[in-house]
Motif scaffolding. Structure first.
Motif, PDB file in Angstrom:
ATOM      1  N   ILE A 220     -60.654 -23.545  22.221  1.00  0.00           N
ATOM      2  CA  ILE A 220     -60.095 -24.410  21.541  1.00  0.00           C
ATOM      3  C   ILE A 220     -59.130 -25.122  22.513  1.00  0.00           C
ATOM      4  O   ILE A 220     -58.734 -26.291  22.177  1.00  0.00           O
ATOM      5  CB  ILE A 220     -59.044 -23.838  20.366  1.00  0.00           C
ATOM      6  N   ALA A 221     -58.528 -24.411  23.462  1.00  0.00           N
ATOM      7  CA  ALA A 221     -57.347 -25.084  24.503  1.00  0.00           C
ATOM      8  C   ALA A 221     -57.908 -26.424  25.155  1.00  0.00           C
ATOM      9  O   ALA A 221     -59.103 -26.764  25.499  1.00  0.00           O
ATOM     10  CB  ALA A 221     -57.083 -24.158  25.497  1.00  0.00           C
ATOM     11  N   PRO A 222     -57.038 -27.484  24.844  1.00  0.00           N
ATOM     12  CA  PRO A 222     -57.404 -28.884  25.272  1.00  0.00           C
ATOM     13  C   PRO A 222     -57.204 -29.026  27.023  1.00  0.00           C
ATOM     14  O   PRO A 222     -56.429 -29.488  27.480  1.00  0.00           O
ATOM     15  CB  PRO A 222     -56.307 -29.837  24.498  1.00  0.00           C
ATOM     16  N   LEU A 223     -58.206 -28.031  27.466  1.00  0.00           N
ATOM     17  CA  LEU A 223     -57.686 -28.019  29.151  1.00  0.00           C
ATOM     18  C   LEU A 223     -58.506 -29.393  29.679  1.00  0.00           C
ATOM     19  O   LEU A 223     -59.529 -29.991  29.005  1.00  0.00           O
ATOM     20  CB  LEU A 223     -58.621 -26.865  29.710  1.00  0.00           C
ATOM     21  N   PRO A 224     -58.261 -29.997  30.821  1.00  0.00           N
ATOM     22  CA  PRO A 224     -58.874 -30.856  31.574  1.00  0.00           C
ATOM     23  C   PRO A 224     -60.271 -30.532  31.851  1.00  0.00           C
ATOM     24  O   PRO A 224     -60.581 -29.205  31.849  1.00  0.00           O
ATOM     25  CB  PRO A 224     -58.016 -31.159  33.019  1.00  0.00           C
ATOM     26  N   GLU A 225     -60.923 -31.754  32.092  1.00  0.00           N
ATOM     27  CA  GLU A 225     -62.470 -31.590  32.315  1.00  0.00           C
ATOM     28  C   GLU A 225     -62.533 -30.527  33.509  1.00  0.00           C
ATOM     29  O   GLU A 225     -61.960 -31.001  34.553  1.00  0.00           O
ATOM     30  CB  GLU A 225     -63.025 -32.741  32.367  1.00  0.00           C
ATOM     31  N   ASP A 226     -63.612 -29.527  33.712  1.00  0.00           N
ATOM     32  CA  ASP A 226     -63.673 -28.824  34.811  1.00  0.00           C
ATOM     33  C   ASP A 226     -62.786 -27.621  35.044  1.00  0.00           C
ATOM     34  O   ASP A 226     -62.882 -27.055  36.055  1.00  0.00           O
ATOM     35  CB  ASP A 226     -63.969 -29.669  36.082  1.00  0.00           C
ATOM     36  N   VAL A 227     -61.727 -27.624  34.293  1.00  0.00           N
ATOM     37  CA  VAL A 227     -60.859 -26.342  34.399  1.00  0.00           C
ATOM     38  C   VAL A 227     -61.694 -25.270  33.598  1.00  0.00           C
ATOM     39  O   VAL A 227     -61.737 -25.421  32.382  1.00  0.00           O
ATOM     40  CB  VAL A 227     -59.356 -26.900  33.840  1.00  0.00           C
ATOM     41  N   PRO A 228     -61.822 -24.123  34.171  1.00  0.00           N
ATOM     42  CA  PRO A 228     -62.627 -23.266  33.401  1.00  0.00           C
ATOM     43  C   PRO A 228     -61.983 -22.382  32.494  1.00  0.00           C
ATOM     44  O   PRO A 228     -61.073 -21.622  32.674  1.00  0.00           O
ATOM     45  CB  PRO A 228     -63.064 -22.108  34.695  1.00  0.00           C
ATOM     46  N   GLU A 229     -62.335 -22.436  31.233  1.00  0.00           N
ATOM     47  CA  GLU A 229     -61.946 -21.675  30.200  1.00  0.00           C
ATOM     48  C   GLU A 229     -61.898 -20.228  30.188  1.00  0.00           C
ATOM     49  O   GLU A 229     -61.092 -19.641  29.572  1.00  0.00           O
ATOM     50  CB  GLU A 229     -62.734 -22.065  28.795  1.00  0.00           C
ATOM     51  N   LEU A 230     -63.004 -19.611  30.913  1.00  0.00           N
ATOM     52  CA  LEU A 230     -63.170 -18.185  31.009  1.00  0.00           C
ATOM     53  C   LEU A 230     -61.932 -17.773  31.939  1.00  0.00           C
ATOM     54  O   LEU A 230     -61.640 -16.508  32.008  1.00  0.00           O
ATOM     55  CB  LEU A 230     -64.670 -17.824  31.646  1.00  0.00           C
ATOM     56  N   ILE A 231     -61.556 -18.538  32.949  1.00  0.00           N
ATOM     57  CA  ILE A 231     -60.111 -18.130  33.708  1.00  0.00           C
ATOM     58  C   ILE A 231     -58.965 -18.162  32.678  1.00  0.00           C
ATOM     59  O   ILE A 231     -58.087 -17.043  32.735  1.00  0.00           O
ATOM     60  CB  ILE A 231     -60.046 -19.160  34.893  1.00  0.00           C
ATOM     61  N   LEU A 232     -58.867 -19.141  31.897  1.00  0.00           N
ATOM     62  CA  LEU A 232     -57.744 -18.900  30.883  1.00  0.00           C
ATOM     63  C   LEU A 232     -57.997 -17.960  30.061  1.00  0.00           C
ATOM     64  O   LEU A 232     -56.896 -17.050  29.739  1.00  0.00           O
ATOM     65  CB  LEU A 232     -57.664 -20.089  30.000  1.00  0.00           C
ATOM     66  N   ALA A 233     -59.079 -17.510  29.561  1.00  0.00           N
ATOM     67  CA  ALA A 233     -59.457 -16.279  28.599  1.00  0.00           C
ATOM     68  C   ALA A 233     -58.885 -14.896  29.515  1.00  0.00           C
ATOM     69  O   ALA A 233     -58.200 -14.122  28.869  1.00  0.00           O
ATOM     70  CB  ALA A 233     -60.789 -16.189  28.240  1.00  0.00           C
ATOM     71  N   SER A 234     -59.015 -15.074  30.570  1.00  0.00           N
ATOM     72  CA  SER A 234     -58.813 -13.812  31.518  1.00  0.00           C
ATOM     73  C   SER A 234     -57.379 -13.568  31.626  1.00  0.00           C
ATOM     74  O   SER A 234     -56.637 -12.492  31.426  1.00  0.00           O
ATOM     75  CB  SER A 234     -59.179 -13.680  32.836  1.00  0.00           C
ATOM     76  N   LEU A 235     -56.686 -14.800  31.598  1.00  0.00           N
ATOM     77  CA  LEU A 235     -55.280 -14.961  31.741  1.00  0.00           C
ATOM     78  C   LEU A 235     -54.518 -14.557  30.538  1.00  0.00           C
ATOM     79  O   LEU A 235     -53.677 -13.625  30.512  1.00  0.00           O
ATOM     80  CB  LEU A 235     -54.718 -16.326  32.197  1.00  0.00           C
ATOM     81  N   LEU A 236     -54.903 -14.990  29.257  1.00  0.00           N
ATOM     82  CA  LEU A 236     -54.616 -14.734  28.119  1.00  0.00           C
ATOM     83  C   LEU A 236     -54.718 -13.054  27.670  1.00  0.00           C
ATOM     84  O   LEU A 236     -53.725 -12.390  27.200  1.00  0.00           O
ATOM     85  CB  LEU A 236     -55.169 -15.376  26.972  1.00  0.00           C
ATOM     86  N   GLY A 237     -55.923 -12.572  28.515  1.00  0.00           N
ATOM     87  CA  GLY A 237     -56.181 -11.334  27.965  1.00  0.00           C
ATOM     88  C   GLY A 237     -55.635 -10.150  28.896  1.00  0.00           C
ATOM     89  O   GLY A 237     -55.649  -9.143  28.497  1.00  0.00           O
ATOM     90  N   GLY A 238     -55.138 -10.748  30.208  1.00  0.00           N
ATOM     91  CA  GLY A 238     -54.425  -9.702  30.987  1.00  0.00           C
ATOM     92  C   GLY A 238     -55.595  -8.879  31.827  1.00  0.00           C
ATOM     93  O   GLY A 238     -54.974  -7.987  32.665  1.00  0.00           O
ATOM     94  N   GLU A 239     -56.756  -9.396  31.882  1.00  0.00           N
ATOM     95  CA  GLU A 239     -57.809  -8.608  32.719  1.00  0.00           C
ATOM     96  C   GLU A 239     -59.026  -9.227  32.841  1.00  0.00           C
ATOM     97  O   GLU A 239     -59.167 -10.644  32.252  1.00  0.00           O
ATOM     98  CB  GLU A 239     -57.889  -7.323  32.041  1.00  0.00           C
ATOM     99  N   LYS A 240     -59.839  -8.964  33.819  1.00  0.00           N
ATOM    100  CA  LYS A 240     -60.947  -9.989  34.025  1.00  0.00           C
ATOM    101  C   LYS A 240     -61.954  -9.761  32.725  1.00  0.00           C
ATOM    102  O   LYS A 240     -62.112  -8.613  32.145  1.00  0.00           O
ATOM    103  CB  LYS A 240     -61.835  -9.239  35.044  1.00  0.00           C
ATOM    104  N   LEU A 241     -62.479 -10.891  32.286  1.00  0.00           N
ATOM    105  CA  LEU A 241     -63.306 -11.055  31.233  1.00  0.00           C
ATOM    106  C   LEU A 241     -64.777 -10.341  31.437  1.00  0.00           C
ATOM    107  O   LEU A 241     -65.521 -10.654  32.531  1.00  0.00           O
ATOM    108  CB  LEU A 241     -63.688 -12.555  30.909  1.00  0.00           C
ATOM    109  N   ARG A 242     -65.124  -9.445  30.690  1.00  0.00           N
ATOM    110  CA  ARG A 242     -66.214  -8.643  30.792  1.00  0.00           C
ATOM    111  C   ARG A 242     -67.685  -9.253  30.393  1.00  0.00           C
ATOM    112  O   ARG A 242     -67.729  -9.729  29.094  1.00  0.00           O
ATOM    113  CB  ARG A 242     -66.079  -7.319  30.060  1.00  0.00           C
ATOM    114  N   LEU A 243     -68.546  -9.360  31.224  1.00  0.00           N
ATOM    115  CA  LEU A 243     -69.605 -10.234  30.803  1.00  0.00           C
ATOM    116  C   LEU A 243     -70.960  -9.190  30.863  1.00  0.00           C
ATOM    117  O   LEU A 243     -70.752  -8.254  31.892  1.00  0.00           O
ATOM    118  CB  LEU A 243     -70.063 -11.397  31.850  1.00  0.00           C
TER     119      LEU A 243
END
Length: 586
Positions: A220-243
């Motif tokens: 949902i976050a209004p990030l600038p174009e090309d700023v990766p949402e998956l990086i923000l998700a790992s920041l908010l979650g406090g760990e690397k996002l598991r894929l």
């Protein structure tokens, strides 16, 4: 914080902030009306265990209070962002002591990113013959074009650069294998699709439902174009996002902890009517052609839970999410836009309709430079009405903001209307889609006038009531727009309002009693170029110089879609069954 949706639900149970509804409910209108009433009461998250026509339970209202937002994320992400900004400022020039003080950021940076494994919970069940119509997708308003997936985390990659985008774009379910993709202007997924069409290719699309709360918020976050949402998700979650590796060999890895993954593609140049849909502006967005998602497979957990939300007239769940994201990201604004000291968009107006900013005025008209910068920055470019001041005031208190600016604005030089601009797709005040106008209102420096705070005059013909919203702003109740379309223009000439810098013409002046009602019913019902009138307008050096009072015609126009109102029989059904849903009370 929470690796998946069920971890968050478990915490909400322990906090007595989740209610499980065991009574069977209908995804057609009933689920949505229960949700809306609970939101209105500031109530808990909901888990519907028995949803008619589907074997999957539905959860809603996950983030519908400030408390649940805090339970989902805590204060660590906010502290991290503030530290990051502090470090960035320390680098110019470098300050060793400050950098050493923030050495813990290095450990946090190492946690950012993704981690891929061969499989994950989302790959427990793979359906190669997908049935979107068997998911418990709610229909939230009676005029909606059908059931809509309202929390789809739509993942795409640019066909050339491979940079990714994760966004929440509503999806109307057409049948077992197709759904509409509501890619509005200024949306990253739409840019990816456009690039794929240019080379006549299908765009791989993967839809995640559920997963870590951090992933939902990042989409949902209004990030600038090309700023990766998956990086923000790992920041908010406090760990690397598991894929997890894609079990059918499709283009995208899957979010391992998601509840569902809808794997498919969007063919080039295929469009299909989508809508209407009861949207977060409080009106129906109308039927238009959009790209089509073709589902090739569905992966899901064995005991998958379907997440949903309901939008409508503010304040709904998206209001709390939007305010959280603004608070989280606001320290970054001065880095991205150096002249901007604070910025706030008003959720009561649908966010894009109205924003205010504190800007620097170190030289003449620097504030206007910052205003143009805001209107050229990502999704902020869709802002319809922007208010600027150079004083450090609380932007979240709109009455204070408006009084402060009205006491300082010089209408002949400080008010600008820009015609023929882009507009939020969901804003129909111009009578066109994606096209309209914008305005900038500046109130800088010292006061230039004393503001009236009480109306004592005689009301002109056609005006039945006057209420003060704030010092300097008078709300008047006029005739219906159909009876007198030009009433706003006529009243701008009335001597009765000569002392008031701003007059708002409404169908009901009672909206002045509530800031939320005033914001919603005003800014979602006027377009600057069509609905603002001045007592006098002169052309000075090719600039339109205005003389107050300024009258904004915020009456409901025939071009506006219908307002969202619950159907009587649905309201009566929920009234009748309330004790079934909540036998212990709510």
């Amino acid at each position: 914080m929470h690796r998946n949706l069920r971890s968050f639900l478990d915490l909400l149970r322990r906090e007595n902030d989740l209610i499980t509804i065991e009574a069977e409910v209908d995804p057609y209108l009933e689920v949505a009306e229960i949700h809306r009433r609970v939101i209105e009461r500031g109530g808990p998250a909901l888990l519907f265990n028995r949803v008619k026509g589907s074997k999957f339970p539905v959860t809603t209202n996950l983030f519908g209070t400030n408390k649940r937002i805090e339970l989902a994320f805590g204060h660590k992400p906010e502290n991290f962002i503030k530290q990051l900004v502090d470090v960035a400022e320390s680098l110019l020039p470098p300050d060793r002591k400050k950098l050493w003080k923030h050495r813990s950021l290095i450990r946090d940076f190492l946690k950012l990113g993704t981690r891929t494994r061969s499989r994950g919970p989302v790959t427990e069940v793979i359906n190669l013959e997908p049935h979107l119509d068997q998911l418990p997708v709610p229909t939230t308003w009676q005029e909606d074009g059908g059931p809509f997936i309202t929390l789809p985390l739509v993942y795409t990659e640019h066909p050339t650069t491979k940079k990714h985008n994760l966004g929440i774009y509503r999806m109307q379910v057409y049948d077992a294998t197709t759904a509409g993709l509501h890619w509005q202007i200024q949306k990253g997924g739409g840019f990816h699709y456009h690039a794929a069409e240019q080379v006549n290719q299908s765009l791989p699309v993967t839809i995640f439902l559920g997963g870590p709360p951090a992933l939902i918020i990042s989409a949902i976050a209004p990030l600038p174009e090309d700023v990766p949402e998956l990086i923000l998700a790992s920041l908010l979650g406090g760990e690397k996002l598991r894929l997890a590796k894609n079990p059918i060999g499709a283009a995208h890895r899957l979010v391992a902890e998601a509840e569902f993954a809808l794997i498919g593609h969007a063919p080039p140049y295929e469009r299909r009517p989508e809508g209407p849909f009861g949207d977060h502006y409080g009106y129906y967005s109308l039927r238009h052609d959009y790209p089509v998602f073709h589902c090739d497979a569905i992966a899901h957990r064995r005991d998958a839970i379907y997440p949903a939300t309901v939008v409508g007239k503010p304040r709904q769940e998206d209001f709390f999410i939007g305010d959280y994201l603004q608070s989280l990201l606001s320290p970054i604004f001065p880095l991205v836009m150096p002249g901007v000291r604070d910025l706030w968009s008003y959720g009561e107006t649908g966010f894009h309709s109205l924003a205010a900013a504190v800007v620097r005025e170190r030289y003449v008209r620097e504030a206007l430079v910052s205003g143009f910068r805001i209107l050229g920055e990502g999704q902020l470019a869709l802002t319809k009405f922007l208010i600027l001041t150079d004083s450090l005031i609380d932007l979240r208190d709109f009455r204070v903001v408006l009084e402060h600016v009205l006491a300082r604005v010089r209408w002949e030089t400080d008010f600008f209307i820009f015609s023929n601009t882009s507009m939020d797709t969901l804003d129909y005040t111009s009578g066109k889609v994606n096209e309209g106008s914008k305005a900038i209102l500046m109130g800088l420096g010292e006061t230039v006038r004393d503001l009236p705070s009480e109306f004592r005059g005689e009301l002109p013909q056609g005006v039945s009531r006057a209420e003060v919203f704030s010092a300097g702003c008078l709300v008047i109740q006029g005739s219906s727009y159909l009876d007198e379309p030009k009433q706003g223009e006529r009243l701008a000439q009335s001597a009765a309002f000569r002392d008031w810098p701003l007059v708002i013409l409404h169908d009901d002046a009672g909206v002045a009693k509530s800031t939320s009602d005033f914001l919603w019913s005003t800014w979602t019902r006027f377009e600057p170029a069509a609905d603002i009138y001045a007592r006098e307008t002169n052309v000075v050096r090719h600039h339109l110089a205005y003389e107050s009072p300024m009258v904004i015609d915020a009456r409901k126009k025939p071009s506006l879609p219908d307002e969202l109102i619950v159907r009587d029989d649905v309201a009566q059904l929920v009234d009748r069954r309330w004790r079934e849903y909540f036998p212990s009370g709510l």
